[in-house]
Design an enzyme around this catalytic site. Structure first.
Site, mmCIF file in Angstrom:
data_model
loop_
_atom_site.group_PDB
_atom_site.id
_atom_site.type_symbol
_atom_site.label_atom_id
_atom_site.label_comp_id
_atom_site.label_asym_id
_atom_site.label_seq_id
_atom_site.Cartn_x
_atom_site.Cartn_y
_atom_site.Cartn_z
ATOM 1 C CG ASP A 1 -2.187 -0.769 1.029
ATOM 2 O OD1 ASP A 1 -2.616 -0.925 -0.123
ATOM 3 O OD2 ASP A 1 -2.763 -1.236 2.028
ATOM 4 C CB VAL A 2 3.897 2.235 1.900
ATOM 5 C CG1 VAL A 2 4.933 3.351 1.826
ATOM 6 C CG2 VAL A 2 3.257 2.207 3.292
#
Length: 359
Positions: free
Chosen positions: A167-168
């Site tokens: 996600d990052v």
């Protein structure tokens, strides 16, 4: 009171329809850079991460939610409301990460908005691309994309990374795409669609490991803290704990050898030979390192110019950044978060708003 300087994205309106991590992180970065970000949440429940706890901050707010939602105004809107459509039509940038087709059902799809807002930059995060309706979750994509297959101890079970790294990565890739689209809009006057998938992001993030598959037919596996191509580059046992050595070239290894008083050994003369004989190298190093604690070796080896360090906790990592003068913590009305790592000399990052309450 000093006026807050205008950021590089000052004057831009961002409609943040996203939830959880990747989209909110990208929108927060735009807010840090000066954009006016309006976070749109479901009435009553809000962003999924509001319910993700413990842990919670002293005021009861989920610490997960606080991590990626500063520098935003908040509003609770039904996607079918006229207000949601009006915001989307006025926005310079729209960020969303719903399942493909969701925004279209409410008249908020890119092709639906473009006639009324031709300059709109429409930024989407999906799990597996627009053609795949399956929802994407970081843990699942770490598994499907191969990241878990190379994470963990040799012979042990596959292990996820200790933070939602996919996600990052996706959030950072989305930010890059948005900024590129803004630059293009300056020349053409037209917006465009920006898309990032979680699967594509993790594959891009595998860099050298993916290149080994593509260019050498080598499928990597789990190596614990070892590096497939560099040695010594792992954790080594000392008298009281693990020491990290990150020796990236032969010159650094010679300094390490001299500092530890190791005799010359042809097996360790070059990086390629050290990788070949990494077991023997580890035995030789740990025979010396066992004589003293981590703190001693960090002092000795740092003075010798050898990259090394202890295995810190997250709290110790933050404290280290503070000692180095990096000012890693932002406090906005008691809601604390990690500062942006971006430093701009003329149009610096600013911190103007704490994460909004659900309204």
């Amino acid at each position: 009171m000093n006026a807050i300087p205008a950021g590089p994205l000052d004057g831009l309106l961002v409609a943040d329809f996203s939830r959880v991590l990747a989209g909110p992180l990208a929108a927060m970065t735009l807010g840090d850079l000066g954009a006016d970000v309006v976070k749109v949440e479901r009435p009553g429940t809000g962003d999924d991460t509001r319910a993700w706890g413990p842990p919670h901050a002293p005021d009861g707010t989920s610490t997960y939610y606080l991590s990626v939602n500063r520098n935003k105004r908040g509003v609770a809107l039904d996607l079918a409301s006229p207000e949601a459509l009006d915001l989307a039509r006025r926005a310079d940038i729209l960020v969303e990460n719903f399942a493909p087709g969701t925004m279209e059902r409410f008249g908020l799809g890119y092709e639906q908005l473009r006639p009324a807002n031709p300059g709109l930059i429409y930024a989407s995060v999906t799990g597996f691309g627009r053609a795949a309706p399956s929802p994407g979750y970081d843990f699942l994509v770490q598994a499907l994309g191969g990241l878990m297959s190379i994470t963990g101890a040799p012979g042990g079970p596959p292990t996820k990374v200790g933070v939602a790294l996919v996600d990052v990565l996706a959030g950072q890739q989305l930010t890059s795409g948005i900024l590129a689209a803004l630059y293009a809009r300056q020349r053409t006057g037209r917006g465009q669609r920006v898309e990032v998938s979680l699967l594509g992001s993790v594959l891009a993030g595998l860099v050298n490991q993916a290149s080994a598959v593509l260019n050498a037919g080598v499928v990597p596996g789990r190596m614990g803290n070892r590096h497939p191509s560099i040695a010594p580059y792992e954790t080594y046992a000392t008298a009281d704990g693990d020491l990290v050595l990150a020796v990236g070239n032969d010159g650094q290894f010679e300094r390490l050898r001299a500092a530890l008083g190791l005799a010359g050994d042809e097996r360790f003369a070059t990086n390629a030979r050290r990788v070949e004989h990494r077991e023997a190298l580890a035995e030789a190093l740990e025979a010396v390192l066992a004589a003293a604690p981590v703190a001693h070796w960090v002092e000795v080896l740092t003075a010798a110019g050898v990259p090394c360090g202890a295995v810190n906790t997250v709290a110790e990592g933050i404290a280290l950044a503070e000692r180095l003068g990096l000012a890693p913590v932002v406090d906005l009305d008691g809601r604390r978060s990690i500062a942006s790592p971006i430093e701009l000399s003329e149009t610096p990052v600013t911190y103007r708003r704490p994460p909004p309450d659900l309204k």
